[in-house]
Enzyme design. Structure first.
Site, PDB file in Angstrom:
ATOM      1  N   SER A 255      -9.819   1.459   2.744  1.00 16.99           N
ATOM      2  CA  SER A 255      -8.913   2.276   1.951  1.00 16.99           C
ATOM      3  C   SER A 255      -7.842   1.467   1.222  1.00 16.99           C
ATOM      4  O   SER A 255      -7.203   1.997   0.317  1.00 16.99           O
ATOM      5  CB  SER A 255      -8.225   3.299   2.855  1.00 16.99           C
ATOM      6  OG  SER A 255      -7.415   2.630   3.809  1.00 16.99           O
TER       7      SER A 255
ATOM      8  N   LYS B 135       0.842  -1.197   0.000  1.00 17.98           N
ATOM      9  CA  LYS B 135       0.000   0.000   0.000  1.00 17.98           C
ATOM     10  C   LYS B 135       0.881   1.253   0.000  1.00 17.98           C
ATOM     11  O   LYS B 135       1.913   1.304   0.671  1.00 17.98           O
ATOM     12  CB  LYS B 135      -0.898  -0.040   1.243  1.00 17.98           C
ATOM     13  CG  LYS B 135      -2.023   0.980   1.286  1.00 17.98           C
ATOM     14  CD  LYS B 135      -2.886   0.764   2.539  1.00 17.98           C
ATOM     15  CE  LYS B 135      -4.064   1.721   2.622  1.00 17.98           C
ATOM     16  NZ  LYS B 135      -4.902   1.472   3.816  1.00 17.98           N
TER      17      LYS B 135
ATOM     18  N   SER C 260     -10.262  -1.111   6.816  1.00 18.41           N
ATOM     19  CA  SER C 260      -9.624  -0.826   5.528  1.00 18.41           C
ATOM     20  C   SER C 260      -8.891  -1.981   4.879  1.00 18.41           C
ATOM     21  O   SER C 260      -8.459  -1.874   3.729  1.00 18.41           O
ATOM     22  CB  SER C 260      -8.653   0.358   5.674  1.00 18.41           C
ATOM     23  OG  SER C 260      -9.363   1.569   5.674  1.00 18.41           O
TER      24      SER C 260
END
Ligand SMILES: [Mg+2]
Ligand SMILES: [Zn+2]
Lengths: 476, 473, 98
Positions: free
Chosen positions: B143, B68, B167
């Site tokens: 996310s 990420k 997330s």
């Protein structure tokens, strides 16, 4: 005219003498090239996290113990949020409702709290860095960012500028004795703010206070507080009111300028620092802080009075200066036990310290053992006090052994014998008028004759003996 | 065995590398080829050909990793989905990324995310939305949407994400893969660009439960650089459980009743039935304060983020906008231009919740609610081994459908936020399809019970046999 | 606690604290959005929290301290590498006084 009483509290920031910063492993060294001691943590880079320095906690506990504070069993770091160019994270990590140390007392001034926090970066304003005047930018140096600080907050127990200065000096000596900080106001490792208000003598409630920020010398602390007391008194005497505000004292002009009024006060939005867990202060941590405590100035003065029979004033003068007290302790240690400590104390405090000047005793060549030996020579009558002072001058400049200096320079006491008799005869010959007067029974005329003998013997003769000889000679 | 190593799970590839049947650099190159197939806007950066690690002898066998965007990677853009960090290359690498590389999972690519991990749809990314590989008109969740899509579409063998309120789990559910949010403190946060410090936790997004266990086993460590990290109480082993005999699963009515879409509800019931068939006992298990979790979360997380994001001020890194009117004007202009609308909204909310006079009513109160939620879980785990709920109340929703109403977006985290507040581990596994889209099944356990929930997940996964080929490009 | 509508001046004050420029439209919109969110989150005021301690961290409770041993620092070039404006020595910021 109303009698006003000043009510003063101090907030002192002390840079702790650690190897690394409060929350990262960078060196907190002062004076290096800008931005050479930074890392992701103290630069506030994205993703970096703080980890508290165990030694800073240890030194904080030592301060707490020395100031008679209660120690927290658990201490919590908070974030104090504000934007400024000196704040790399947008917040300072400080302690809020659970400081490391709670209430204490130093010499009758109550300590409110002692807490730990990290220092801000240094802003160099364009004008100071010598670039074109009117430049509209500043340079930030993050070397200082994250330096560990202990903030010591007093209750408003001080009542004059002089008292504030004196107490601050005691605090500084205490901290220096502890070895927790360099306590240099010049280099900013000791910084002092003062909260000042006035109230009618006899009133219990406090008046509106102002905060005087960042006074960077003992003199400015005293002058700044004095100036603010006068300003407030004039306001109140003329029927005006004091506004709560933060002020800056300019030592050059002696003027006070407003930094921030109450309306502009920050909203710091304190909340528990989520990157740090509470610090648990264990019995072992407290024991290790206690073990590290040296004798403190107040304790030392009390010991001088009770164990060494030194009078209060002299004891406080010695103990109030960590370096001097250490020197004195070494002299006592080295000296023959038959010599009264009182005598040694006077030599250290009046003669030795008097010669030391600003640089302190440690900068001289004088060794405690040498001073002890010198006092012994005077004490047993080998040399006179005056000769002793001459020897001390030598010890200060070049060091060495007092006995050797005495014999090399022939400073040994002249007692009786041919040398003294010859000097007495010479004096009578040199001052015939005075001699006549003494013969006529006028004792006070002895003075000039004694003076001449002393001059001839370089102060090595004993005054009493000289008088006796003169009187014998002059048959009076 | 297939000739295409990218068709295998990460654990299978790792085994082949270790047995010498597969060359690690060939594997890396093969995955580079897969990463090039990204048509979903999932990847923010891809390694250069030839950057494969020379030597691989760690337990992760050289199987490369998608990471990420918010993990700092030295010299590689780490932007946290934000314009304010556009092009930012940190001078250091996050502890967990470093640890995984050392264990044999080199960096393959970085993945897009909601800006500073704030969002549940990946539409709050400054570099464009990420699309769901099952249906490009829908969101992948957020996310960690880019990481979820990378794994689901087969652009990367496995991925690292972060979970603050859901997330990892929610995008895993919406993309039909496995996502594990570990116990808070078991993985170092050092080098993770923070959203909400007391909740953020890194975890794996993987093709199956075994991969999740394998990757996670190399993530856990107490890190001296993260004061909140505690490491793990036990080492993580690869799950082999195939039945659920003697396991008590608790179903909280509060998180599985009202508000769950019928299709999601149906697969949830099916999975419960399957669990019973495998020998589990399914019992009701009240979490009375769970409905308040979302409120507490949307006070705590914004409060922390309002402070965490104060460092983005245009001074030391990132973008600067300077109107030439002094320091404060530079700050305000930089931050207004650099942060997207959702980030600005949360900073405003958090600043308000902490501001003078409101702390006790908002932040202070939310922290107390957190205590109650934690107590609920403590009591629940006295009666059951794991708590199960749908991961998301809905399947992947259409792009743009929730952007106008922040509250409806926040409700996407309804089932995942309570576990975040309690700091306990929870895993999402794909458990069926509804409207042609995957649904997710969440299994939560007590703190440090990752081995237990991975085992339960493995048994269910073996029984469900979810077909994820529909998402692969 | 009664849910309340944030007014313009409060939004402006908060934006100022957070150092965020908001234009007129955003001030209006933010007031409405934040009021809506607060209206929802204020449901926690229904709960009886008497005697309930706050939880700041769910799992770990005690912080480990760091030994006072120096580690590596960044070089000045590394420190300044990403700075928007620098003179090679420090980070340049607009004057705080301006
Ligand atoms: Mg302070
Ligand atoms: Zn540092």
């Amino acid at each position: 005219m109303t009698d006003w009483e000043a009510v003063i509290g101090l907030e002192i920031h002390v840079q702790l003498a650690t190897q690394t910063k409060m929350f990262c492993s960078c060196s907190p060294v002062f004076g290096d090239d800008p931005n050479t001691h930074t890392c992701p943590v103290c630069l506030g880079l994205p993703g970096a996290l703080p980890v508290a320095n165990a030694q800073a906690v240890h030194l904080g506990l030592m301060i707490g113990l020395a100031l008679g504070c209660s120690l927290a069993s658990q201490s919590v770091f908070h974030r104090k949020n504000y934007f400024y160019a000196d704040s790399p994270k947008g917040y300072q990590i400080s302690q809020f409702d659970q400081p490391l140390c709670g209430p204490g007392n130093l010499a009758g001034v109550r300590i409110h709290r002692v807490h730990l926090e990290d220092d801000a970066a240094k802003l160099i304003h364009a004008s100071e860095s010598g670039r074109i005047a009117g430049a509209d930018s500043s340079t930030v140096d993050f070397n200082r960012a994250g330096t560990p600080l202990a903030e010591i907050v007093t209750e408003p127990d001080l009542h004059s500028a002089a008292q504030a200065r004196e107490w601050l000096a005691l605090l500084r000596t205490t901290l220096r004795t502890l070895g927790v900080s360099d306590v240099s106001m010049d280099e900013g490792s000791l910084r002092c703010d003062a909260n000042i208000s006035l109230r009618r003598v006899g009133d219990q409630t406090l008046g509106t206070k102002t905060e005087l920020k960042n006074m960077n010398s003992f003199r400015f602390v005293e002058r700044g507080i004095e100036a603010e007391i006068i300003r407030q008194r004039e306001l109140l005497d003329s029927g005006q009111t004091v506004t709560q505000e933060t002020l800056h004292f300019d030592p050059r002009s002696g003027s006070l300028t407003t930094l921030r009024s109450k309306e502009e006060a920050h909203d710091y939005r304190y909340f528990p620092e989520p990157d740090l867990l509470p610090v648990e202060v264990t019995e072992a941590m407290i024991a290790s802080a206690r073990d590290a405590l040296p004798e403190l100035p107040i304790e030392r003065a009390a010991r001088y009075v009770s164990e060494l029979q030194i009078d209060d004033v002299l004891a406080e003068r010695l103990a109030g200066d960590a370096e001097l007290a250490e020197f004195f302790d070494a002299v006592v240690e080295a000296a023959d036990k038959s010599i009264e400590a009182r005598v040694l104390a006077t030599w250290v405090s009046d003669d030795a310290a008097g010669r030391a000047g600003d640089d302190g005793l440690l900068a001289s060549k004088l060794e405690p053992a040498a001073l002890a030996e010198l006092v012994a020579l005077v004490d047993d009558g080998s040399i006179t006090t005056a000769a002793g002072r001459t020897v001390l001058d030598q010890l200060f400049e070049v060091g060495g052994s007092p006995a050797a200096i005495v014999s090399d320079q022939g400073l040994g006491k002249v007692d009786g014998g041919d040398e003294l008799e010859a000097a007495v005869d010479a004096a009578i010959a040199a001052e015939p008028e005075a001699a006549e007067k003494v013969r006529a029974g006028e004792q006070k005329a002895l003075g000039p004759l004694v003076g001449v003998v002393m001059k001839h013997t370089s102060g090595r003769a004993d005054g009493g003996e000289v008088r006796k000889l003169l009187l014998e000679r002059l048959g009076s | 065995m297939s000739n295409d190593p990218t068709a295998l799970t990460a654990a299978s590839s790792a085994a082949l590398v270790k047995s010498g049947e597969l060359d690690a650099s060939d594997l890396f190159e093969a995955w580079l080829g897969r990463a090039e197939l990204d048509t979903f806007g999932a990847l923010s950066w891809i390694a250069q050909a030839g950057e494969s690690p020379e030597q691989v002898d760690g337990p992760l066998g050289g199987v490369p990793l998608a990471v990420k965007d918010l993990f700092c990677t030295e010299g590689v853009p780490s932007q946290s989905g934000s314009k304010i960090l556009e092009g930012y290359k940190p001078p250091y690498t996050a502890s967990v990324v470093e640890a995984l590389a050392k264990s044999g999972a080199p960096l393959l690519c970085k993945t897009h995310q909601d800006e500073f991990a704030m969002g549940s749809s990946n539409e709050n990314c400054a570099f464009g939305p990420v699309l769901n590989p099952w249906d490009k008109s829908r969101v992948p969740g957020g996310s960690s949407g880019g990481s979820a899509v990378a794994v689901a579409a087969g652009l990367a063998p496995w991925a690292l994400g972060t979970d603050t309120g859901g997330s990892i789990r929610q995008p895993a559910a919406l993309c039909g893969i496995v996502g594990l949010k570990p116990t808070y403190g078991s993985v170092s946060r050092y080098g993770m660009i923070a959203f909400a410090s007391s909740l953020d936790q890194a975890g794996p997004l993987t093709q199956d439960v075994t991969d999740a266990a394998l990757l996670f086993s190399q993530m856990i460590a107490r890190d001296p650089r993260d004061a909140t990290s505690v490491g793990h109480q036990e080492s993580i082993h690869l799950p082999d459980r195939r039945d659920l005999t003697g396991v008590r699963l608790g179903v909280p009515e509060e998180l599985s009743g009202d508000g769950i879409e019928p299709g999601v509800r149906a697969t949830f019931e099916e999975t419960l039935e399957r669990a019973r068939e495998l020998g589990a006992e399914v019992v009701p298990c009240p979490l009375p304060h769970a409905p308040h979790a979302l409120s507490a979360y949307y006070l705590i997380a914004p409060a922390e983020c309002s402070s965490n994001l104060a460092r983005f001020d245009g001074v030391r890194y990132g973008q600067r906008v300077d109107p030439g009117d002094g320091l404060d004007a530079m700050y305000s202009a930089t931050r207004a231009a650099g942060f997207g609308p959702e980030v600005r909204r949360r900073i405003m909310l958090g600043t308000y919740a902490l501001s003078s006079g409101y702390y006790d009513a908002y932040y202070g109160r939310a922290q107390r609610v957190r205590t109650l939620i934690q107590r609920d879980f403590d009591e629940a785990f006295a009666n059951c081994d794991a708590i199960v709920t749908p991961t998301s109340s809905s399947v992947a929703f259409p792009l743009g459908s929730r952007t106008a109403d922040p509250l409806s977006m926040y409700l996407s985290d309804f089932c995942t936020v309570p576990m975040s507040l309690a700091g306990i581990p929870a895993i999402s596994i794909p458990n069926g399809m509804s409207e042609g889209l995957p649904t997710g099944f969440q299994i939560a356990g007590p703190a440090f019970a990752e081995n237990s929930i991975l085992g339960i997940a493995h048994a269910l996964e073996s029984s469900i046999q979810f077909d994820r080929s529909g998402a692969r490009v | 606690m009664i849910a309340k509508m944030l007014d313009r001046s409060e939004v402006i004050h908060i934006a100022r604290l957070a150092r965020l420029n908001l234009d007129e439209g955003e001030i209006e919109r933010t007031a409405i959005e934040l009021s809506g969110i607060l209206d929802h989150v204020e449901r926690i005021s229904e709960l009886d929290l008497e005697g309930v301690e706050p939880t700041a961290h769910a799992v770990a409770t005690r912080g480990e301290l760091r030994p006072d041993i120096q580690g590596a620092s960044l070089s000045r070039d590394q420190a300044l590498a990403e700075a928007p404006v620098t003179d090679g020595v420090g980070f340049i910021v607009p004057s705080p006084g301006a």
